[in-house]
Design a protein around this motif. Sequence first.
Motif, PDB file in Angstrom:
ATOM      1  N   ASN A   1      11.748  15.561  17.071  1.00  0.00           N
ATOM      2  CA  ASN A   1      11.979  14.109  16.922  1.00  0.00           C
ATOM      3  C   ASN A   1      10.860  13.397  16.164  1.00  0.00           C
ATOM      4  O   ASN A   1      10.217  12.480  16.679  1.00  0.00           O
ATOM      5  N   VAL A   2      10.619  13.797  14.938  1.00  0.00           N
ATOM      6  CA  VAL A   2       9.584  13.155  14.118  1.00  0.00           C
ATOM      7  C   VAL A   2      10.079  11.787  13.654  1.00  0.00           C
ATOM      8  O   VAL A   2      11.207  11.643  13.182  1.00  0.00           O
ATOM      9  N   ARG A   3       9.223  10.762  13.801  1.00  0.00           N
ATOM     10  CA  ARG A   3       9.553   9.394  13.405  1.00  0.00           C
ATOM     11  C   ARG A   3       8.396   8.797  12.613  1.00  0.00           C
ATOM     12  O   ARG A   3       7.234   8.949  12.990  1.00  0.00           O
ATOM     13  N   VAL A   4       8.715   8.126  11.522  1.00  0.00           N
ATOM     14  CA  VAL A   4       7.717   7.382  10.752  1.00  0.00           C
ATOM     15  C   VAL A   4       7.901   5.911  11.083  1.00  0.00           C
ATOM     16  O   VAL A   4       8.967   5.339  10.838  1.00  0.00           O
ATOM     17  N   GLY A   5       6.867   5.302  11.666  1.00  0.00           N
ATOM     18  CA  GLY A   5       6.980   3.933  12.158  1.00  0.00           C
ATOM     19  C   GLY A   5       6.466   2.891  11.188  1.00  0.00           C
ATOM     20  O   GLY A   5       6.560   3.042   9.956  1.00  0.00           O
ATOM     21  N   ASP A   6       5.880   1.836  11.729  1.00  0.00           N
ATOM     22  CA  ASP A   6       5.406   0.713  10.932  1.00  0.00           C
ATOM     23  C   ASP A   6       4.023   0.996  10.344  1.00  0.00           C
ATOM     24  O   ASP A   6       3.324   1.932  10.749  1.00  0.00           O
ATOM     25  N   LEU A   7       3.625   0.137   9.407  1.00  0.00           N
ATOM     26  CA  LEU A   7       2.293   0.255   8.817  1.00  0.00           C
ATOM     27  C   LEU A   7       1.222  -0.014   9.865  1.00  0.00           C
ATOM     28  O   LEU A   7       1.305  -0.977  10.630  1.00  0.00           O
ATOM     29  N   PHE A   8       0.215   0.833   9.875  1.00  0.00           N
ATOM     30  CA  PHE A   8      -0.943   0.666  10.749  1.00  0.00           C
ATOM     31  C   PHE A   8      -2.152   0.228   9.929  1.00  0.00           C
ATOM     32  O   PHE A   8      -2.959  -0.580  10.353  1.00  0.00           O
ATOM     33  N   SER A   9      -2.255   0.790   8.759  1.00  0.00           N
ATOM     34  CA  SER A   9      -3.250   0.397   7.747  1.00  0.00           C
ATOM     35  C   SER A   9      -2.472   0.389   6.441  1.00  0.00           C
ATOM     36  O   SER A   9      -1.426  -0.253   6.378  1.00  0.00           O
ATOM     37  N   ASP A  10      -2.956   1.100   5.428  1.00  0.00           N
ATOM     38  CA  ASP A  10      -2.099   1.320   4.261  1.00  0.00           C
ATOM     39  C   ASP A  10      -1.211   2.542   4.487  1.00  0.00           C
ATOM     40  O   ASP A  10      -0.426   2.918   3.616  1.00  0.00           O
ATOM     41  N   HIS A  11      -1.348   3.148   5.677  1.00  0.00           N
ATOM     42  CA  HIS A  11      -0.503   4.266   6.096  1.00  0.00           C
ATOM     43  C   HIS A  11       0.356   3.854   7.290  1.00  0.00           C
ATOM     44  O   HIS A  11      -0.023   2.968   8.060  1.00  0.00           O
ATOM     45  N   LYS A  12       1.470   4.525   7.435  1.00  0.00           N
ATOM     46  CA  LYS A  12       2.358   4.274   8.569  1.00  0.00           C
ATOM     47  C   LYS A  12       2.017   5.203   9.728  1.00  0.00           C
ATOM     48  O   LYS A  12       1.443   6.275   9.535  1.00  0.00           O
ATOM     49  N   PHE A  13       2.387   4.766  10.918  1.00  0.00           N
ATOM     50  CA  PHE A  13       2.130   5.542  12.137  1.00  0.00           C
ATOM     51  C   PHE A  13       3.251   6.563  12.303  1.00  0.00           C
ATOM     52  O   PHE A  13       4.427   6.206  12.342  1.00  0.00           O
ATOM     53  N   VAL A  14       2.887   7.834  12.409  1.00  0.00           N
ATOM     54  CA  VAL A  14       3.860   8.923  12.548  1.00  0.00           C
ATOM     55  C   VAL A  14       3.850   9.414  13.993  1.00  0.00           C
ATOM     56  O   VAL A  14       2.782   9.592  14.581  1.00  0.00           O
TER      57      VAL A  14
END
Length: 293
Positions: free
Chosen positions: A273-286
């Motif tokens: 169940n891999v999910r890519v979420g919202d931006l945390f910095s210039d990277h998104k939280f996985v």
Amino acid sequence: MGPRLGPLRKTGYPNIKFKTKCNLLKHSAHYVPLGICACQIMNRRRKSPGILKRRILKINKMRLAENKKTAKHVKKKKGTSKANVQFGLVNAHSLLNKADDLEEQIVRFKLDIVAVTETWFVDDSDMKEACPEGFKGVHEPRSDGHGGVAIYYRDYIKRSVKPLKDYDSFEYIDVTLTISPRDKMTLIVIYRPAGSKADFREEFEEFLDSVKRRENLMIVGDFNLPYEDNVDREFMKIIQSHGLKQHVKDPTHVNGGILDLILSRPSDSLVKNVRVGDLFSDHKFVRCRIEIN
């Protein structure tokens, strides 16, 4: 004899409320015969089991059967239980000023382990200052302060840090995590700063040869290897030749590209169940779930 309209009021006129109630019942799905008051009808309904009662008994039997099936299922799996761990990965681009944001992610998604790249930590005091409540941490800083990797894990989890070898093209931390006496895994967090891709591929392949025999191996981090909207093709050939699979399928950077990767062996069945979420910095939280057999 006409229909009973109930007791008369003191004025001698019929009780309007009683009449209205009877009329409502008459025009409903259950016809009220003349000469029978509403109270009699309601009493008859309460005493008769009817279709509704038979349906309730049927549903109860079905639920009982389902409960027995579930109990049997649990009993069968008792000897082969799995440790389910909620995991997070992010490039923080300086974690000290985002410690509250990290804790928010942990609370929101009930995370047990978080791997962080580009911590920008200088020493242990920085790592402790950013450590969420109920967690412990281990990190590897970079001398210039603009890099570094860290792992935060719940305080009931035990860890053992492996000795590190110096590589010019990337930095990393290598940890064995013991979730329970029977559930252990190897977690390696990597950060590759901008530089020669060819040098990195060569060093990383050498690194994979040194860790390929580890049980329940999971390698994560910011590899900085985008190829259009996917991962560098030459790098993908290397990880596939070592029996690894890349699980992140959606872009993880604000400008696109899959920079933050999660690697594991398909035979271990670790990553779910891999999910890519919202931006945390210039990277998104996985995020993903780790399932240790």
